[in-house]
Design a protein around this motif. Structure first.
Motif, PDB file in Angstrom:
ATOM      1  N   THR A  88      28.766  46.891  48.439  1.00 55.30           N
ATOM      2  CA  THR A  88      27.372  47.117  48.030  1.00 55.30           C
ATOM      3  C   THR A  88      27.256  47.645  46.598  1.00 55.30           C
ATOM      4  N   LEU A  89      28.241  47.286  45.773  1.00 60.03           N
ATOM      5  CA  LEU A  89      28.107  47.622  44.348  1.00 60.03           C
ATOM      6  C   LEU A  89      27.366  46.459  43.697  1.00 60.03           C
ATOM      7  N   PHE A  90      26.077  46.418  43.990  1.00 54.11           N
ATOM      8  CA  PHE A  90      25.303  45.237  43.623  1.00 54.11           C
ATOM      9  C   PHE A  90      25.053  45.123  42.128  1.00 54.11           C
ATOM     10  N   ARG A  91      25.032  46.242  41.468  1.00 56.95           N
ATOM     11  CA  ARG A  91      24.827  46.182  40.027  1.00 56.95           C
ATOM     12  C   ARG A  91      26.004  45.489  39.347  1.00 56.95           C
ATOM     13  N   THR A  92      27.196  45.966  39.671  1.00 59.09           N
ATOM     14  CA  THR A  92      28.395  45.362  39.101  1.00 59.09           C
ATOM     15  C   THR A  92      28.483  43.895  39.490  1.00 59.09           C
ATOM     16  N   ALA A  93      28.213  43.619  40.757  1.00 54.46           N
ATOM     17  CA  ALA A  93      28.295  42.237  41.237  1.00 54.46           C
ATOM     18  C   ALA A  93      27.339  41.346  40.453  1.00 54.46           C
ATOM     19  N   ILE A 107      34.422  34.791  41.328  1.00 54.11           N
ATOM     20  CA  ILE A 107      34.024  34.740  42.736  1.00 54.11           C
ATOM     21  C   ILE A 107      34.766  35.824  43.516  1.00 54.11           C
ATOM     22  N   LYS A 108      36.039  35.972  43.191  1.00 53.95           N
ATOM     23  CA  LYS A 108      36.838  36.965  43.893  1.00 53.95           C
ATOM     24  C   LYS A 108      36.275  38.374  43.665  1.00 53.95           C
ATOM     25  N   TRP A 128      28.741  30.968  51.134  1.00 53.70           N
ATOM     26  CA  TRP A 128      29.239  31.770  50.016  1.00 53.70           C
ATOM     27  C   TRP A 128      30.494  31.107  49.450  1.00 53.70           C
ATOM     28  N   PRO A 129      30.588  30.961  48.121  1.00 51.67           N
ATOM     29  CA  PRO A 129      31.736  30.250  47.548  1.00 51.67           C
ATOM     30  C   PRO A 129      33.058  30.955  47.835  1.00 51.67           C
ATOM     31  N   LEU A 130      34.076  30.153  48.069  1.00 55.58           N
ATOM     32  CA  LEU A 130      35.406  30.722  48.305  1.00 55.58           C
ATOM     33  C   LEU A 130      36.215  30.593  47.027  1.00 55.58           C
ATOM     34  N   TYR A 131      37.120  31.510  46.835  1.00 60.04           N
ATOM     35  CA  TYR A 131      37.968  31.404  45.652  1.00 60.04           C
ATOM     36  C   TYR A 131      39.374  31.016  46.067  1.00 60.04           C
ATOM     37  N   ASP A 132      40.063  30.416  45.120  1.00 57.38           N
ATOM     38  CA  ASP A 132      41.434  29.994  45.376  1.00 57.38           C
ATOM     39  C   ASP A 132      42.351  30.865  44.522  1.00 57.38           C
ATOM     40  N   GLU A 133      43.068  31.730  45.166  1.00 54.77           N
ATOM     41  CA  GLU A 133      43.931  32.676  44.458  1.00 54.77           C
ATOM     42  C   GLU A 133      44.886  31.952  43.506  1.00 54.77           C
ATOM     43  N   MET A 162      25.715  32.604  44.580  1.00 55.12           N
ATOM     44  CA  MET A 162      25.971  34.036  44.403  1.00 55.12           C
ATOM     45  C   MET A 162      24.713  34.765  43.941  1.00 55.12           C
ATOM     46  N   LEU A 163      23.926  34.073  43.120  1.00 63.44           N
ATOM     47  CA  LEU A 163      22.696  34.705  42.630  1.00 63.44           C
ATOM     48  C   LEU A 163      21.598  34.747  43.681  1.00 63.44           C
ATOM     49  N   SER A 164      21.677  33.864  44.652  1.00 63.39           N
ATOM     50  CA  SER A 164      20.537  33.699  45.559  1.00 63.39           C
ATOM     51  C   SER A 164      20.162  34.968  46.344  1.00 63.39           C
ATOM     52  N   PRO A 165      21.085  35.852  46.682  1.00 66.43           N
ATOM     53  CA  PRO A 165      20.615  37.089  47.317  1.00 66.43           C
ATOM     54  C   PRO A 165      19.738  37.923  46.382  1.00 66.43           C
TER      55      PRO A 165
END
Length: 945
Positions: A722-727, A712-713, A792-797, A765-768
């Motif tokens: 906007t590095l959507f491919r990597t994301a 998620i992070k 949008w999901p939050l992450y816990d460090e 995360m996939l929905s966009p």
RNA sequence: GCGGAGAUUCCAGAGCGGUCAAAUGGAAACGCCUCAAGAGCGUUUGGCUUAGUGCCUUCGCAGGUUCGAUUCCUGCUCUCCGCACCA
């Protein structure tokens, strides 16, 4: 499980529309995000290229919505300029090519074809088609704010007039002269794509050098030679005229010129007053003398049949040393007494002519033109093509590499590149030359008329050459966020290089210049601040356009003046002030050098700094299966074909997976096909496993939780960039890989809460990217609201634990090694021993690392280590390990012994389970008497009994 | 020519000085599972191998820096985009 994607797509399109979830209004309590896809030109159906550039703001918009932003994602259409109007004209003329284009789009009905003769019909037809395609693919647009941009849209028209009045007020619109490629029949500049021949040919600046006839009785008569190389005038030995042509004597701006008729015809369009005086027979000129500009030396006029009256002035200055034509011309005339006799010339005088070399260049002799002819084995002035090549090469070489020789006076020692400009300027100032524009090649307009160059003298320009304005534009550039940043140098370069841009047109669609109604505003000039229209578009278009004037825009956008008395005025001001400026405007990288940079300039001219653009998105050109998309290659893909062939979701994911940054994204047909089944699997997995599983909490659950948080992070970061491919890869493929391992490690008994959390997070995360299937699953697993409105999901460090990853890796390698060994021995063992390295080996590794950081010199490292007591007793082994680690890199040694051992204990159970064996696995520390002393840190060794 | 971006294994594409024969995904091959196909699972996809925690050769080409380079530097070659009045 097969899924009816099309049915799902229709269902959710309908629901989104009904719930109006993408309609956004100003709300000062929420953060805003304004993103946009550069409005497309509506003269054909949208294709993959549009799709990619469109998908970037689309994914960004959906992402920002999930993050809680109030997102404005509007869409308008562009139709100004000439393409539609010329296309309509061509339909009217029943031009084959144009009719075929329409036929290929499926427009075959004769009645309908007739309608396309009207430019307005193009707009009427294609806007709904674009809208339909965009909706079908799931674009989350606020459609209320759409508009299109021609003079047919009176509100927008008013807006553009306002814009130009503002530019004029600031003196950024100026009047001037300009050479354009011109069609005398269409009375319009002939752009590249409205040519039937001569694409890429441009105006080229010739110098018209004036050679007064020597000893002329009555008045000054001037022979005019056109040249691209005025700097070579120091090497002129004679003039060439074509003996087979007649020349014209004409009064040109108070001088008496002799030039070819063809040249005269062209000059008429180039800002000169011309009166023809008489025809001149060549016999009157041949053998006479003219004087050379600057030096006043006298040279002969000689016959040269290679002089083409259609090029330049039909009179050529001869510089044999540096021009292949002239070299051969001189050789020929010297060798053939017959020519001299034929034209009654003094053969002796001709033979006295010697080439004058004036440019020196490495790799060439005294007379580079001679070299050039010899290199290509050119023997005669009749070998036109070869000569042309030789000329081009030589000109280029001398221009960049040549140095002016001593005989060039003050230019001596200067580069040709510099000297040329200097000489040009001087000649102009002393009236020894004029400027003349000539096309670089033949250009035929679509109307089949040969084009010429015209100097337009009441042309309006936007003065992008203005130095102060450039500085302000640079300030705006410094402020803007670029996705990706590496496009910045290109912008900087463009701002520096941009000159005055001709912004008025005689024909086309568009807004009239407010102060000079004969002109239309050119389409790259009216499309610079149009995003400012969106915030108010849906209100203003309800108002009687008669009531709209400059004061309205002054009030709304510049906060100037009294509040005009029109409907919605307060709302419009609020909307504008809330939404503007835009945060992400997506376009192809080719627009950097015009549209996007123009937009920067215009924003700074019109708006206060707070409304200057916040962000631009740039991208490359779509290729299909690695090849350029083109109609001729048969790989031209229209957006409308995607939903039926691959499903909207798979198409969306495929195009976003195709590339990022400014690389050309690749559309992979195979990927698109195979991804559809992956989405089906996603559906099945999510719906069957949501809210199922065990309540146990194990190490492996902790690991999976860590991986999820880490993903998620990372994904959040890549989405922001906007590095959507990597994301997309991280959120889908990588996370799925982790999921498979997790399910394996838990024997398909995942932790219920964790797995549900995983499913929710991944879906959001996939929905966009794949909104339809995600909505469908979201509903199926029992969620009440749209996933488009989820968070949008939050992450816990704190939950991200790298150590767990290392442990899992160890387990995986032990498992793989074990399996490999078992395969090898091909027996079912009773017991198995796993050895881990002795503690001193780990100590050694840590010591190595420390020493390495100190010196980085292997010799010293080894020495320092060997003198330490604790390693001395293992002498040989220490050497061995050191050699190995130094060779293979020592960065990987981090674990300490106990952790390793614990992890192995953990692995042990797993290995037993996985191999479905009831074997005894012993874990032992490395010891002297075992054969296992090879065991190295970080990797256990295995012995099977 | 100028300005910008690039060149990685079958393909697309990661890689940002040692953990690299190189992530991930596509594609292909084989095996398991199946009546069968698909899906799933596993293995393989530079070469050699005495099969080893082995060796060699690879990341456009040629050099250089370094104990060590796919990663840094220099030069070269090639590809793509732009160089305008056109959307």
């Amino acid at each position: 499980m097969t899924i009816d994607f099309q049915q799902i797509e229709r269902k959710w399109q309908h629901r989104w529309e009904k719930a109006r979830i993408f309609e956004a209004d100003a709300d000062i309590n929420r953060k805003k995000f304004f993103c946009h896809f550069t409005y497309p030109y509506v003269n054909a159906y949208p294709h993959l290229g549009h799709f990619y550039t469109l998908m970037r703001p689309e994914v960004f918009a959906r992402f920002r919505r999930l993050q809680g932003f109030n997102v404005l994602f509007p869409q308008a259409w562009h139709a100004t300029g000439s393409p539609i109007i010329t296309a309509a004209q061509r339909v009217k003329e029943k031009e084959e090519k144009q009719l075929k284009i329409l036929k290929d789009m499926g427009i075959t009905d004769q009645e309908q074809l007739k309608k396309f003769e009207n430019p307005e019909y193009w707009i009427e037809y294609f806007i709904p088609e674009f809208t339909k395609d965009f909706k079908a693919i799931g674009i989350s647009t606020d459609w209320r704010r759409s508009y299109f941009t021609t003079e047919l849209n009176q509100w927008y028209d008013k807006f553009i007039r306002w814009q130009f009045n503002k530019l004029k007020e600031k003196n950024y619109v100026i009047k001037g002269k300009f050479p354009v490629v011109w069609c005398t029949k269409c009375r319009n500049p002939v752009s590249d794509h409205s040519r039937s021949e001569g694409e890429g040919e441009t105006p080229q600046e010739f110098t018209l050098l004036k050679f007064p006839l020597a000893d002329h009785a009555n008045k000054r008569i001037i022979l005019v030679a056109a040249t691209l190389r005025p700097e070579t005038l120091f090497g002129i030995t004679n003039l060439w005229i074509n003996p087979k042509t007649t020349y014209i004597q004409a009064k040109v701006n108070d001088e008496h010129w002799i030039i070819s008729k063809e040249c005269l015809d062209k000059l008429k369009f180039q800002d000169k007053s011309i009166e023809i005086e008489k025809e001149i027979k060549t016999a009157e000129l041949l053998g006479k003398y003219v004087s050379i500009p600057k030096s006043n030396a006298k040279v002969l006029i000689l016959p040269g049949e290679f002089c083409n009256p259609s090029i330049g002035s039909g009179i050529v200055m001869s510089v044999p040393s540096h021009a292949p034509h002239d070299w051969l011309g001189l050789v020929e005339i010297k060798n053939d007494k017959a020519i001299a006799e034929k034209y009654h010339l003094n053969f002796a005088a001709i033979n006295l002519i010697t080439p004058i070399s004036l440019i020196s260049m490495e790799g060439y002799s005294e007379h580079p033109a001679k070299d050039a002819c010899e290199k290509r084995k050119i023997k005669s002035t009749k070998q036109l093509e070869l000569l042309e090549e030789a000329k081009k090469d030589l000109y280029k070489a001398e221009f960049f590499a040549g140095i002016m020789k001593e005989n060039t006076g003050i230019y001596k020692g200067r580069k040709v590149e510099e000297a040329k400009e200097q000489i040009k300027k001087e000649l102009l100032q002393s009236n020894q030359s004029n400027v003349f524009y000539e096309l670089t090649g033949r250009v035929i307009c679509r109307c089949l008329t040969q084009s010429i160059i015209k100097i337009v003298d009441d042309q309006w320009f936007i003065d992008y050459g203005n130095k102060e304005w450039k500085e302000i534009a640079k300030k705006a550039l410094a402020k803007i966020r670029l996705y990706p940043e590496l496009s910045r140098p290109q912008f900087e370069y463009t701002i520096d290089w941009l000159k005055a841009w001709a912004c008025s047109r005689e024909e086309g669609l568009g807004t009239k210049l407010p102060w000079d109604q004969k002109w239309l505003i050119e389409s790259l000039s009216d499309s610079t601040i149009y995003l400012a229209f969106y915030p108010i578009a849906h209100y203003i278009q309800k108002i009687n356009p008669e009531k709209i004037n400059d004061l309205v825009f002054d009030y709304i956008m510049l906060d100037k003046g009294k509040q005009p008395d029109i409907e919605h005025i307060a709302e419009m001001k609020d909307e504008f002030q809330y939404w503007y400026p835009f945060d992400f405007n997506s376009s192809g990288k080719d627009l950097i050098q015009n549209h996007l940079t123009f937009a920067l300039f215009n924003h700074t001219a019109i708006f206060p700094e707070k409304y200057w653009p916040n962000g631009y998105g740039l991208n490359g050109w779509v290729t299909v299966d690695g090849k350029k998309m083109s109609k001729s290659l048969g790989n031209f893909i229209l957006m409308r074909d995607l939903p039926t062939k691959y499903s909207a979701d798979a198409s969306r994911f495929t195009i976003m997976n195709g590339g990022e940054n400014m690389d050309d994204p690749n559309w992979d047909n195979q990927f698109a096909s195979s991804f559809k089944t992956k989405l089906e699997q996603l559906y099945t997995f999510c719906t069957e496993n949501y809210n199922k599983g065990s309540d146990e909490w194990r190490n492996i659950d902790q690991w999976f939780e860590s991986r999820l948080n880490e993903s998620i992070k990372k994904v959040t970061y890549f989405m922001e960039e906007t590095l959507f491919r990597t994301a997309s890869q991280k959120m889908f493929f990588e996370l799925n890989k982790a999921l498979r391992w997790y399910l394996k490690r838990t024997n398909n008994k995942p932790n219920k809460k964790l797995l549900s959390h995983f499913i929710e997070s991944q879906l959001i995360m996939l929905s966009p990217f794949t909104p339809f299937i995600c909505e469908e699953i979201w509903e199926t697993i029992g969620k009440k609201d749209f996933i488009a409105k989820a968070s949008w999901p939050l992450y816990d460090e704190d939950k991200i634990n790298k150590q767990l990853d290392i442990e899992e890796q160890l387990i995986e390698t032990v498992l793989n090694d074990t399996t490999a060994v078992m395969d090898l021995v091909k027996i079912t063992p009773k017991s198995m021993k796993l050895f881990v390295a002795d503690s001193w080996k780990y100590d050694l590794c840590i010591a190595l690392r420390t020493e390495y950081n100190k010196t980085k010199n292997p010799g010293i490292i080894i020495k320092n280590i060997m003198i330490r007591e604790e390693f001395k007793k293992h002498g040989e082994d220490v050497m061995k390990i050191m050699q190995k680690t130094l060779k293979s890199g020592i960065m990987n040694i981090l674990h300490n012994d106990d952790e390793e051992y614990n992890t192995l204990c953990n692995a042990k159970q797993y290995i037993e389970a996985e191999l479905k064996l009831s074997i005894e696995i012993l874990l032992e520390k490395d010891s002297e008497d075992k054969k296992s002393q090879q065991a190295l840190p970080g990797k256990p060794s295995i012995i099977i009994k």
